[in-house]
Design an enzyme around this catalytic site. Structure first.
Site, PDB file in Angstrom:
ATOM      1  N   ASP A 230      -3.454  -2.804  -2.296  1.00  0.00           N
ATOM      2  CA  ASP A 230      -4.586  -1.910  -2.310  1.00  0.00           C
ATOM      3  C   ASP A 230      -4.363  -1.162  -3.589  1.00  0.00           C
ATOM      4  OD1 ASP A 230      -5.567   0.752  -0.238  1.00  0.00           O
ATOM      5  OD2 ASP A 230      -6.576  -0.580  -1.295  1.00  0.00           O
ATOM      6  N   ASN A 231      -5.686  -0.676  -3.889  1.00  0.00           N
ATOM      7  CA  ASN A 231      -5.598   0.349  -4.975  1.00  0.00           C
ATOM      8  C   ASN A 231      -5.043   0.099  -6.382  1.00  0.00           C
ATOM      9  OD1 ASN A 231      -3.936   1.981  -2.680  1.00  0.00           O
ATOM     10  ND2 ASN A 231      -6.045   2.581  -3.142  1.00  0.00           N
TER      11      ASN A 231
ATOM     12  N   ASP B  93       0.868  -1.106  -0.054  1.00  0.00           N
ATOM     13  CA  ASP B  93      -0.007  -0.051   0.013  1.00  0.00           C
ATOM     14  C   ASP B  93       0.813   1.266  -0.016  1.00  0.00           C
ATOM     15  OD1 ASP B  93      -2.595   1.354   2.093  1.00  0.00           O
ATOM     16  OD2 ASP B  93      -2.325   1.438  -0.015  1.00  0.00           O
TER      17      ASP B  93
ATOM     18  N   GLU C  68     -11.299   4.076  -0.618  1.00  0.00           N
ATOM     19  CA  GLU C  68     -11.912   4.541   0.927  1.00  0.00           C
ATOM     20  C   GLU C  68     -12.706   5.611   1.064  1.00  0.00           C
ATOM     21  OE1 GLU C  68      -8.656   3.826  -0.042  1.00  0.00           O
ATOM     22  OE2 GLU C  68      -7.319   5.277   0.499  1.00  0.00           O
TER      23      GLU C  68
ATOM     24  N   LYS D 125       2.475   3.751  -5.926  1.00  0.00           N
ATOM     25  CA  LYS D 125       2.068   2.587  -6.777  1.00  0.00           C
ATOM     26  C   LYS D 125       3.143   2.117  -7.671  1.00  0.00           C
ATOM     27  CE  LYS D 125      -1.251   3.306  -4.094  1.00  0.00           C
ATOM     28  NZ  LYS D 125      -0.990   2.489  -2.934  1.00  0.00           N
TER      29      LYS D 125
END
Ligand SMILES: C[S@@+](CC[C@H](N)C(=O)[O-])C[C@H]1O[C@@H](n2cnc3c(N)ncnc32)[C@H](O)[C@@H]1O
Ligand SMILES: O=C(c1ccccc1)c1ccc(O)c(O)c1[N+](=O)[O-]
Ligand SMILES: [Mg+2]
Length: 208
Positions: free
Chosen positions: A163-164, A135, A193, A138
């Site tokens: 994540d993401n 996380d 989120e 990126k």
């Protein structure tokens, strides 16, 4: 000078959460992010629970929200190492983790993933991880995954949770884990989120 968002998030925890109660820390941060200021915590909707890891690595601590989410579920003796290279964020995260009473399960390392992944064995005595939560920025997901492979930190069955993968998105990482014969990968659709934007977690099991 004006306070920072992490400082205001910490104040909200100290005001609204009960010392030693991880769930109240999580709720206080979720409330802060929904009603005061959005922050880039994984949030309360993106959750994968069927894991029972003993050794966990988290890449990107920020204020320690996901650290508390994961560490509160760890059995005695299990431990989480979390890496954060921003000293201001690390200082806030230490206090959030302490407020939750989880210091004994968590080792927060102030430093860059690329510098510390190669040192896990000699510095922490870790052979392999059971779970890695990605996380951080990126553009580091893919190089750090390859670095963990090269350092022998992944074993048959190690779970990578990223994540993401949709928002902000990690296309090079997704392409790699979904096409590599070394991973079994699946996507858990959710939302960015505290928003209605699509996002989700990619769970990739290393096959050795
Ligand atoms: C999205 S935030 C982490 C959020 C946290 N996992 C949560 O859900 O509560 C990303 C964090 O990763 C840190 N970071 C980014 N790249 C990093 C790297 N290469 N090594 C260590 N920390 C990094 C940033 O400073 C930032 O605090
Ligand atoms: O990159 C952003 C971002 C981009 C622009 C503005 C704010 C945050 C972000 C958004 C949601 C996340 O869950 C997350 O982990 C990140 N991040 O920085 O790693
Ligand atoms: Mg994130």
């Amino acid at each position: 000078t004006r306070s920072t968002r992490p400082q205001r998030l910490l104040k909200a925890v100290q005001k609204n959460a009960t010392r030693g109660d991880p769930q109240s820390v999580i709720s206080a941060i979720d409330h802060f992010c929904r009603h005061s200021e959005w922050a880039m915590n994984i949030g309360d909707e993106k959750v994968v629970n069927e894991l029972n890891p003993e050794k966990v690595l988290e890449l990107g601590t920020y204020c320690g929200y996901s650290t508390v989410r994961i560490a509160r579920l760890l059995p005695p003796g299990a431990r989480l190492i979390t890496l954060e290279f921003n000293g201001d964020y690390a200082a806030i995260a230490r206090q959030v983790i302490a407020w939750a009473g989880l210091e004994d399960k968590v080792q927060l390392v102030e430093g860059a993933s690329e510098d510390w992944i190669p040192r896990m064995k000699e510095h922490f005595g870790i052979e392999t991880f059971d779970l890695v939560f990605l996380d951080h920025w990126k553009d580091r997901y893919l190089p750090d995954t390859k670095l963990m492979e090269d350092c022998g930190l992944l074993r048959k069955g190690t779970v990578l949770l990223a994540d993401n993968v949709i928002c902000p998105g990690v296309p090079d990482y997704l392409q790699y884990v979904r096409n590599s014969l070394s991973y079994k990968s699946c996507y858990f659709k959710s939302h960015l989120e505290y928003t209605k934007a699509e996002d989700g977690l990619e769970k990739s099991v290393f096959l050795g």
